[in-house]
Design an enzyme around this catalytic site. Structure first.
Site, mmCIF file in Angstrom:
data_model
loop_
_atom_site.group_PDB
_atom_site.id
_atom_site.type_symbol
_atom_site.label_atom_id
_atom_site.label_comp_id
_atom_site.label_asym_id
_atom_site.label_seq_id
_atom_site.Cartn_x
_atom_site.Cartn_y
_atom_site.Cartn_z
ATOM 1 N N CYS A 169 0.805 -1.223 0.000
ATOM 2 C CA CYS A 169 0.000 0.000 0.000
ATOM 3 C C CYS A 169 0.839 1.273 0.000
ATOM 4 O O CYS A 169 0.325 2.356 -0.293
ATOM 5 C CB CYS A 169 -0.963 0.000 1.187
ATOM 6 S SG CYS A 169 -2.058 -1.436 1.231
ATOM 7 N N HIS A 220 -3.310 7.161 2.074
ATOM 8 C CA HIS A 220 -3.724 5.842 1.595
ATOM 9 C C HIS A 220 -5.125 5.570 2.117
ATOM 10 O O HIS A 220 -5.409 5.738 3.307
ATOM 11 C CB HIS A 220 -2.747 4.785 2.090
ATOM 12 C CG HIS A 220 -3.228 3.382 1.924
ATOM 13 N ND1 HIS A 220 -3.764 2.920 0.747
ATOM 14 C CD2 HIS A 220 -3.261 2.346 2.810
ATOM 15 C CE1 HIS A 220 -4.110 1.651 0.903
ATOM 16 N NE2 HIS A 220 -3.816 1.283 2.139
ATOM 17 N N ASN A 226 -10.186 -0.199 -0.166
ATOM 18 C CA ASN A 226 -8.728 -0.135 -0.121
ATOM 19 C C ASN A 226 -8.184 -0.727 -1.419
ATOM 20 O O ASN A 226 -8.279 -1.938 -1.644
ATOM 21 C CB ASN A 226 -8.226 -0.925 1.088
ATOM 22 C CG ASN A 226 -6.717 -0.874 1.252
ATOM 23 O OD1 ASN A 226 -5.991 -0.512 0.337
ATOM 24 N ND2 ASN A 226 -6.247 -1.259 2.426
#
Length: 328
Positions: free
Chosen positions: A122, A255, A285
């Site tokens: 990520c 993020h 996500n």
């Protein structure tokens, strides 16, 4: 004359298949897995996510995002002299040929520009931007295509409601070019392999077969505890390196993992929530794609404008984390 790197174009792409929490809950119920829209939203802030079709790969999502970034930058594919693509879900087993090379072929770039993948989960897009910034400042490259692209739906265990409801697929891209004006003001990257076990895909390949599991595993509470602390620290490191205060940040583009982590980070930085770009509700996500997806959306809807100071930061498996502070 000092050479800087500057973002000159952004682009993104989401697969057309949008799956709401209600739809996902109904699908999971057929397997005896209980969840609900309320359960998912309360814990993550996610209401929907997008899934790639079986025939779509990370390179396909990346291709469209890259084309849109090139159009925004008013550039042609062969103007690009380096491709850096962040992904944890490459097109090919073992990661080669790299997904960056696949995108190069699909874009029709024929100038021999180097292309490589970056793996920091990520945090991957932040890592890739930092690498691009260094290449440009060194004079080695002038126009770098930086992409984050993921098809995380391929590595989700849909019998594990603690993870399968959180992730989605997508891609985002930026063009970073050499500039006489400051663009990237500071970058800070970190990793701590001792935490690798809390967010990982623990399987491995042995004699052509998977040993262990190829599904994503996450210790949610452990990741949450680390994330808020590390994101605050790395953001402050980037601000200090640039000689700026948090009050001078126009937009925080974190993020998009969990709304509670994002809100906690903004609070620790002393930033009002109105200054944070939030797409997690609709995207879920999307790992390395989440920051460029959110950035492109805010650029295209007019929130982020030339001259704005933007903080981008992320944490990911590894354990990795980093921040990039830019002036648009």
């Amino acid at each position: 004359m000092t050479t800087y790197s500057k973002i000159v174009g952004t682009g993104s792409y989401l697969p057309t298949k949008r799956v709401t929490n209600h739809e996902l809950a109904a699908q999971l119920a057929e397997q005896g897995i209980e969840t609900s829209d309320e359960w998912i939203v309360t814990r993550s802030g996610i209401s929907a996510r997008h899934y790639a079709e079986p025939t779509q790969f990370s390179s396909d999502l990346a291709l469209t995002a890259a084309q849109r970034a090139l159009e925004a930058a008013n550039m042609q594919p062969n103007d690009i002299d380096l491709i850096i693509l962040a992904t944890s879900t490459p097109d090919h087993l073992g990661g080669f040929p790299s997904t960056a090379c696949v995108v190069q072929r699909k874009l029709g770039i024929t100038n021999g520009a180097p292309a490589m993948d970056v793996q920091a989960v990520c945090s991957g897009f932040v890592y890739a931007m930092s690498v691009a910034d260094s290449f440009i400042k060194s004079g080695a490259h002038k126009n770098v295509l930086v992409i984050g692209a993921e098809v995380f739906s391929r590595i989700l265990d849909f019998k594990d409601r603690t993870t399968c409801v959180l992730f989605g697929d997508g891609a985002g891209a930026v063009i970073m070019s050499a500039s006489e004006e400051p663009g990237v003001l500071a970058t800070k990257l970190h990793a701590d392999g001792s935490h690798g076990h809390i967010l990982c895909v623990p399987g491995s390949i042995d004699n052509g077969a998977i040993t262990g599991t190829a599904y994503l595993y996450m210790d949610g509470p452990a990741v949450f505890k680390l994330a808020v602390s590390l994101l605050d620290k790395v953001a402050r490191e980037a601000l200090e390196a640039a000689g700026l205060q948090s009050t001078e940040v126009d937009w925080l583009v974190p993020h998009q993992a969990n709304i509670r982590i994002m809100q906690g980070t903004a609070k620790k930085m002393g930033l009002p929530l109105e200054k944070m770009v939030v797409t997690v509700a609709e995207h879920g996500n999307t790992s390395a794609a989440s920051i460029p997806l959110a950035l492109d959306q805010a650029v295209r809807d007019g929130r982020i404008r030339p001259g704005h100071t933007v903080m981008m930061e992320g944490v990911g498996g590894g354990f990795t984390w980093g921040a990039v502070l830019v002036r648009m």
